[in-house]
Scaffold this active site. Structure first.
Site, mmCIF file in Angstrom:
data_model
loop_
_atom_site.group_PDB
_atom_site.id
_atom_site.type_symbol
_atom_site.label_atom_id
_atom_site.label_comp_id
_atom_site.label_asym_id
_atom_site.label_seq_id
_atom_site.Cartn_x
_atom_site.Cartn_y
_atom_site.Cartn_z
ATOM 1 C CG HIS A 1 3.689 12.828 -31.711
ATOM 2 N ND1 HIS A 1 2.757 13.765 -31.317
ATOM 3 C CD2 HIS A 1 3.830 11.988 -30.657
ATOM 4 C CE1 HIS A 1 2.339 13.479 -30.087
ATOM 5 N NE2 HIS A 1 2.993 12.419 -29.657
ATOM 6 C CG HIS B 1 7.085 13.397 -27.663
ATOM 7 N ND1 HIS B 1 7.167 12.894 -26.384
ATOM 8 C CD2 HIS B 1 5.850 13.039 -28.114
ATOM 9 C CE1 HIS B 1 6.052 12.275 -26.075
ATOM 10 N NE2 HIS B 1 5.236 12.343 -27.119
ATOM 11 C CB SER C 1 0.731 11.871 -36.936
ATOM 12 O OG SER C 1 1.458 10.809 -37.531
ATOM 13 C CE1 TYR D 1 -0.688 13.626 -26.842
ATOM 14 C CE2 TYR D 1 -0.139 12.133 -25.047
ATOM 15 C CZ TYR D 1 -0.032 12.513 -26.380
ATOM 16 O OH TYR D 1 0.741 11.771 -27.231
ATOM 17 C CD GLU E 1 2.953 14.190 -25.711
ATOM 18 O OE1 GLU E 1 2.713 13.974 -26.917
ATOM 19 O OE2 GLU E 1 3.071 13.271 -24.866
#
Length: 789
Positions: A256, A147, A369, A594, A551
């Site tokens: 991520h 990713h 994140s 997602y 995801e």
């Protein structure tokens, strides 16, 4: 002798000794009983030697998949202005194969790419079947993306993922298919007896939940079961060859690939690609020794093997005198393989020993994140609005992407080293797999009601909500979209209706998501979004991989893992117990955005708005994976399902090809445009910059080679490769004076590591130019020499 040959020779020797002892006893010994015991002891020793062989065959491979470093839009942020123009880190496909000697086998491929592509998977499987027959198929091969948002796009097959790349990019696609196939071939050819160990541990400072308001909408009773609002556990597999010892590691951790920002234009594996490079270089230097700071540079990064060179120059004046004798060389012709030959890591590889392969794989990173300081407004340094992640209604960015990438990559690397060195639980048991295709656009899902009984609901054709266009704190969107929007607005509804107006059935099905793009029902010029998705389980003993094509958010991943583990451990057949390890491999085999929980879906943050198949998407996954898990433990087959379409022949590309390259009059490709200052001495930590007249990197991707190289002088005339464009400290930047200009320059920046040895250095550039008639000519050039003190 090879390891298995030694074992075989030893076994033969023991057997012969046992046989001779028996004969001797029969003819010469007065005591047949004593002889019988001698024979039994030797026979038992022989038997122990035979049964101590490894349970598995293991093989690992790695191959370059960097792709076009110019003109191509990057995949991930959907920012049409984010066009590749150089390389920060090369991208690789890293593979492992685990096989029972006389049984089944599985293949797992980790891509330094944004996500897997259904079309790439289809074509890789076709090639594997042509080469190996039915040994490797869609059933037992998993291809997963890390990713990174800093890789070339244009390699997926559905329209919505190709808009910003101006359609399909054949070069991006081909390098992926080629690289994946070659990495699997390497792994296959490296198959040898070996063992696998698993370890896991918490990594607390490499991730945060970027949608906390959505996470908080999950039931409090469920949240209380978990210490954090993001999964902090890293799970690692350590591969140990019977002869060579450790040959690789693969780990799964959720964060991520967005340390590099939406304005970055350099190809990069982001934090996970950096971590993989750090760990592979660490192993080449340290092997399985301790990873304490004495084995690294003071900057905390692992020292390169090629950096450990005796310092034969102590006098700086003598170094300067020597450096001034090497002025920049004019650009000159080069062979196509020259950049490969000068590649640093290629020079280090031992002929027989397989190279160490370390992969940092992605899992349920949907709402996670790497920007651990959180989202702040750049004008006030205050936190962004909690529900919408805006500042005064506007989306904001965050600073210093290279340092962020290094920090988060290094934290993952150091945790992986710790787990690697302490891994002791050995995988034992069968190798197996289950795979099927499911149409998620109209799947019936049976839900259990709280008060008892059940109800049947359905998933929906794919659709994207208004909050999708808002982006996230990692990569904000444009215009006036914002996260948490469950209403939409009239203006954008009008814009939407130009493309496709969703009917009432679709609106009701996707509620409370306000539909911005009804992608599942848009079919012109071909499908805008996938409907048929692959789901897959791979098993290696007590270790189970769930291959998911999207995801999953933190809580979605937890629910799926728990549901599958419950099926496995409650089977009653004893194969799975409390030590069963279940990991999710995200973005695998294809991509469908997602998967949020039902409760997170109600909030309509970015992740909920990007959950394509409606509020019951997660429940559908759980239902279908439970079926696969049940079939796995019962040894039953599953229906293959209807395969997804192959849309290769329908692809449209609007990307302009390279017409030709040129240089100003009197200049050659590879000539230095801006050299290092004369008589230069640089301190470690400073930056050396050299600019060359260059050509478009799309002419030749220099796969397994390098566009940029730092060399160190050994003796009086031998230049040794030290750093290439797969090193974190070296950046290759490419630019044109204008979009349509045939002229271009390559700027090479070397941030001198603190671990670099003092000495005389130079910088080289490799490339390939395209003539007006289409001919390709390779070239090289070098800077003047300079001193690092």
């Amino acid at each position: 002798m090879q390891g298995h040959e030694l074992s075989a020779a030893w076994c033969t020797y023991l057997f012969m000794m046992e046989l001779l002892a028996s004969i001797h006893c029969y003819f010469w010994s007065p005591s047949r009983t004593i002889c019988l015991w001698m024979s039994l002891v030797l026979l038992l020793q022989y038997s122990k030697t035979v049964v101590s062989k490894s349970d598995y065959l293991i093989g690992l491979g790695s191959y370059d998949i960097t792709g076009p470093a110019a003109d191509v839009n990057m995949m991930g942020y959907a920012n049409a202005e984010q066009i590749a123009s150089g390389i920060h880190l090369r991208l690789r496909a890293r593979s492992f194969i685990v096989a029972e000697p006389q049984g089944k086998r599985v293949v797992f491929v980790n891509l330094d790419a944004c996500m897997a592509s259904q079309l790439v998977t289809i074509k890789v499987i076709e090639r594997l079947k042509a080469r190996y027959g039915e040994l490797y198929t869609e059933q037992n091969v998993a291809i997963s993306g890390i990713h990174t948002h800093a890789g070339p796009g244009g390699y997926l097959q559905y329209v919505v993922y190709l808009v910003t790349s101006l359609g399909f990019v054949r070069q991006s696609f081909d390098v992926l298919v080629d690289g994946i196939e070659k990495s699997i071939i390497q792994a296959h050819e490296n198959l040898r007896p070996g063992s696998i160990f698993v370890n896991k541990g918490e990594l607390l400072d490499a991730s945060v939940n970027r949608s906390p308001s959505a996470y908080l909408n999950n039931p409090a009773s469920e949240r209380r079961k978990h210490k954090y609002d993001a999964d902090k556990e890293m799970t690692l597999l350590k591969f140990v060859d019977d002869q060579w010892g450790p040959v690789g590691s693969f780990n799964w951790f959720a964060t991520h690939g967005t340390s590099m920002s939406r304005t970055n234009s350099l190809i990069s594996g982001d934090n996970k690609g950096a971590a993989a490079r750090f760990m592979e270089d660490w192993f080449e230097k340290n092997g399985i020794k301790s990873s304490d700071t004495n084995e690294s540079g003071s900057d905390g990064l692992p020292r390169r093997v090629s950096n450990i060179i005796p310092n034969i120059h102590d006098d700086n004046n003598k170094l300067l005198e020597l450096a001034t004798s090497f002025r920049s060389s004019p650009g000159s012709p080069a062979t196509q393989t020259m950049s490969v030959a000068r590649r640093v890591r290629g020079a280090l590889k031992q002929a027989e020993k397989p190279g160490f392969v370390s992969a940092f794989c992605q899992t349920n990173c949907g709402d996670v994140s790497p920007n651990v300081l959180g989202a702040f407004c750049t004008d006030t340094d205050l936190p962004c609005d909690f529900n919408h992640s805006t500042c005064g209604g506007k989306n904001e960015l965050y600073p210093d992407e290279f340092e962020s990438t290094r920090i988060i990559g290094e934290r993952q690397f150091r945790k992986a080293v710790d787990l690697f060195e302490k891994a002791s639980e050995q995988l034992k048991g069968e190798v197996d797999y289950r795979h099927t295709y499911i149409d998620f656009s109209q799947l019936e899902v049976t839900l259990t009601k709280v008060g008892g009984g059940s109800e049947v609901v359905k998933t929906c054709p794919a659709a994207m909500g208004f909050a999708f266009a808002a982006g996230t704190t990692d990569g904000p969107g444009a215009f006036d979209f914002k996260q948490g929007d469950d209403q939409g607005n009239p203006f954008w509804r009008l814009v939407r209706d130009v493309l496709k107006t969703p009917d009432k059935k679709q609106v009701d099905c996707q509620h409370p998501k306000p539909i911005l793009l009804d992608t599942g029902e848009m079919k012109q010029p071909y499908d805008w979004a996938p409907s048929v998705l692959p789901i897959q389980i791979l098993r290696i003993g007590q270790f189970v991989i769930l291959s998911v094509p999207g995801e999953f958010t933190t809580m979605s991943g937890r629910r799926l893992r728990n549901a599958v583990k419950t099926v496995l451990t409650r089977s009653g057949n004893g194969e799975f117990g409390s030590n069963t390890h279940v990991v999710i491999a995200g973005l695998t085999n294809t991509y469908s955005q997602y998967v949020a929980t039902l409760e997170e879906y109600q909030v309509q943050r970015y992740e909920g708005a990007s959950t394509l198949y409606g509020p019951h998407t997660l429940s559908a996954y759980i239902q279908e994976f439970q079926k696969l898990a049940t079939a796995l433990i019962k040894g039953q087959p599953v229906e293959a399902g209807m395969p997804p379409p192959d849309l290769l022949q329908k692809q449209i590309s609007l990307l302009t090809p390279v017409i030709m390259d040129s240089t100003p009059a009197g200049k050659n490709f590879g000539d230095v445009s801006s050299d290092v200052p004369a008589n230069s001495t640089f301190k470690r930590g400073s930056t050396v910059t050299v600019v060359f007249w260059s050509s478009c990197p799309r002419n030749d991707l220099l796969t397994e080679g390098t566009f940029a190289l730092v060399e160190m002088l050994q003796g009086k005339d031998t230049w040794t490769p030290m750093y290439d464009d797969d090193d974190f400290c070296l950046r290759f930047k490419w630019s044109r004076p204008s979009k349509l200009s045939p002229q271009s320059k390559a700027t090479i920046e070397w941030i001198i590591p603190s671990s670099s040895s003092p000495g005389v250095y130079r910088i080289r550039h490799f490339g390939a130019s395209k003539g007006l008639m289409g001919s390709i000519r390779h070239f090289t050039g070098s800077s003047s020499a300079f001193v690092v003190a």
